[in-house]
Write a protein that holds these residues in place. Sequence first.
Motif, PDB file in Angstrom:
ATOM      1  N   GLY A   1       0.801  -1.230   0.000  1.00  0.00           N
ATOM      2  CA  GLY A   1       0.000   0.000   0.000  1.00  0.00           C
ATOM      3  C   GLY A   1       0.828   1.272   0.000  1.00  0.00           C
ATOM      4  N   VAL A   2       2.146   1.145  -0.171  1.00  0.00           N
ATOM      5  CA  VAL A   2       3.007   2.335  -0.122  1.00  0.00           C
ATOM      6  C   VAL A   2       2.967   3.134  -1.425  1.00  0.00           C
ATOM      7  N   VAL A   3       2.656   2.448  -2.536  1.00  0.00           N
ATOM      8  CA  VAL A   3       2.595   3.191  -3.809  1.00  0.00           C
ATOM      9  C   VAL A   3       1.166   3.223  -4.344  1.00  0.00           C
ATOM     10  N   GLN A   4       0.816   4.352  -4.927  1.00  0.00           N
ATOM     11  CA  GLN A   4      -0.533   4.540  -5.482  1.00  0.00           C
ATOM     12  C   GLN A   4      -0.504   4.585  -7.017  1.00  0.00           C
ATOM     13  N   TRP A   5       0.670   4.918  -7.574  1.00  0.00           N
ATOM     14  CA  TRP A   5       0.793   5.048  -9.033  1.00  0.00           C
ATOM     15  C   TRP A   5       2.041   4.328  -9.530  1.00  0.00           C
ATOM     16  N   VAL A   6       1.904   3.672 -10.670  1.00  0.00           N
ATOM     17  CA  VAL A   6       3.079   3.258 -11.455  1.00  0.00           C
ATOM     18  C   VAL A   6       3.158   4.260 -12.603  1.00  0.00           C
ATOM     19  N   VAL A   7       4.325   4.871 -12.771  1.00  0.00           N
ATOM     20  CA  VAL A   7       4.488   5.918 -13.788  1.00  0.00           C
ATOM     21  C   VAL A   7       5.645   5.514 -14.704  1.00  0.00           C
ATOM     22  N   VAL A   8       5.340   5.310 -15.981  1.00  0.00           N
ATOM     23  CA  VAL A   8       6.351   4.816 -16.921  1.00  0.00           C
ATOM     24  C   VAL A   8       6.360   5.665 -18.189  1.00  0.00           C
ATOM     25  N   GLY A   9       7.386   5.471 -18.998  1.00  0.00           N
ATOM     26  CA  GLY A   9       7.479   6.135 -20.303  1.00  0.00           C
ATOM     27  C   GLY A   9       6.972   5.210 -21.391  1.00  0.00           C
ATOM     28  N   ALA A  10       7.318   5.522 -22.632  1.00  0.00           N
ATOM     29  CA  ALA A  10       6.867   4.704 -23.762  1.00  0.00           C
ATOM     30  C   ALA A  10       7.835   4.831 -24.925  1.00  0.00           C
ATOM     31  N   ASP A  11       7.882   3.777 -25.718  1.00  0.00           N
ATOM     32  CA  ASP A  11       8.662   3.786 -26.959  1.00  0.00           C
ATOM     33  C   ASP A  11       7.776   3.907 -28.189  1.00  0.00           C
ATOM     34  N   ARG A  12       6.520   3.459 -28.050  1.00  0.00           N
ATOM     35  CA  ARG A  12       5.561   3.604 -29.148  1.00  0.00           C
ATOM     36  C   ARG A  12       4.168   3.422 -28.558  1.00  0.00           C
ATOM     37  N   ILE A  13       3.295   4.382 -28.828  1.00  0.00           N
ATOM     38  CA  ILE A  13       1.904   4.284 -28.377  1.00  0.00           C
ATOM     39  C   ILE A  13       1.031   4.155 -29.614  1.00  0.00           C
ATOM     40  N   CYS A  14       0.293   3.050 -29.696  1.00  0.00           N
ATOM     41  CA  CYS A  14      -0.502   2.760 -30.900  1.00  0.00           C
ATOM     42  C   CYS A  14      -1.819   3.533 -30.897  1.00  0.00           C
ATOM     43  N   ALA A  15      -2.511   3.415 -32.032  1.00  0.00           N
ATOM     44  CA  ALA A  15      -3.772   4.141 -32.229  1.00  0.00           C
ATOM     45  C   ALA A  15      -4.847   3.717 -31.237  1.00  0.00           C
ATOM     46  N   ASN A  16      -4.725   2.526 -30.651  1.00  0.00           N
ATOM     47  CA  ASN A  16      -5.742   2.093 -29.669  1.00  0.00           C
ATOM     48  C   ASN A  16      -5.239   2.237 -28.223  1.00  0.00           C
ATOM     49  N   GLY A  17      -4.072   2.848 -28.040  1.00  0.00           N
ATOM     50  CA  GLY A  17      -3.532   3.051 -26.694  1.00  0.00           C
ATOM     51  C   GLY A  17      -2.566   1.969 -26.241  1.00  0.00           C
ATOM     52  N   ASP A  18      -2.481   0.851 -26.967  1.00  0.00           N
ATOM     53  CA  ASP A  18      -1.469  -0.162 -26.624  1.00  0.00           C
ATOM     54  C   ASP A  18      -0.099   0.510 -26.635  1.00  0.00           C
ATOM     55  N   THR A  19       0.716   0.171 -25.646  1.00  0.00           N
ATOM     56  CA  THR A  19       1.973   0.909 -25.470  1.00  0.00           C
ATOM     57  C   THR A  19       3.171  -0.019 -25.323  1.00  0.00           C
ATOM     58  N   ALA A  20       4.143   0.164 -26.224  1.00  0.00           N
ATOM     59  CA  ALA A  20       5.412  -0.571 -26.091  1.00  0.00           C
ATOM     60  C   ALA A  20       6.331   0.219 -25.185  1.00  0.00           C
TER      61      ALA A  20
END
Length: 351
Positions: A233-252
């Motif tokens: 319960g110590v973290v509320q968010w996972v925050v990451v970057g991206a290399d490619r975000i597709c048209a439907n939101g799928d993220t590499a």
Amino acid sequence: MNDTFDYARYDRIRPILWTGDALQLLDQRKLPFVVEHVECTTSDDVAAAIHALAVRGAPAIGIAAAWGTVLAGRDIDAADGAEASLKIEPALQRLNAARPTAVNLAWALARMRRMLQPAGADWRAVLEHEAEAIATEDLAANRHMGELGAALIGEGSGVLTHCNTGSLATAGFGTALGVIRAGVAQGKILKVFADETRPWQQGARLTVWELQQDGIDATLIADSAASHLMKTGVVQWVVVGADRICANGDTANKIGTYQLAIAARHHGLKFMVVAPSSTVDMDTASGELIEIEERDPGELHGIGGVRIVAEGIKAWNPVFDVTPGDLIDAIVTEKGVVEAPTTEKMRAAFG
Ligand code: MRU
């Protein structure tokens, strides 16, 4: 971002330096114990540096490729942009082939081509101006995303991040790490955790070092400790970057991101992807169409150059994975926030 933000304190590192004659890249293979630059005087030097991860992180790769284009221009003779476009193309193809997954590389090269084609006799100056603009816009985008992303995070939160998405991976300030910088500066984020990010250890070697430079307290965890951390319960968010975000939101993004998204959903945590719009690829409909880079299995056979695996063991080393859009709570770009991404919402935001 607002004028009161202390950028000098919260953003000290610059991975890419154009000297006017050459590109100096802070060598990310050697950090944190050796701070050394690789000098690139040709576009092939830049392609090799991108391939070898001397420079890494999607936006930084794009910026480096833009400067690689400037260097390629020095090796050809052309009366105008149209002639230069033809002659420079083989060098751009070699830059493009340096790494396949981060779309920022192809995006930056396409932008350089677009500027070059109609240019006149001053085409070299046009290229240099455009490379500078790409870097300047990236820094501005990151600062804006820091503000937008931090606004989603509640007071007193803890966050977990993956890989390195900071100044080292961008023109400065960072994407996910920019949000974390902004959230810490605003006093909203009280706890920052970074995972090691096997096999290349971007989290262990780069992220916690970068945060230490800024005086931001961060705690390193093993990749395998992430679910257990979430359960506390110590973290509320996972925050990451991206290399490619597709048209439907799928993220590499860096390998391991997908399992963090699954674990976050299981534990009721929120999952945020932060990336400039140059990482959005509306021409790729969904994640299974993304080419996932596979690197030398040797990266799994050892740590820091010391072999830890018996001889003769096979290893598989995909270095990115795809997080389905429906596991993502928010995609933050400089153009705004797309919550619970769908193709319709992505189209509305990015056309
Ligand atoms: O292999 P790398 O280190 O280039 O991978 C980097 C990542 O996956 C980052 O999360 C991504 O590029 C975003 S960097 C702002």
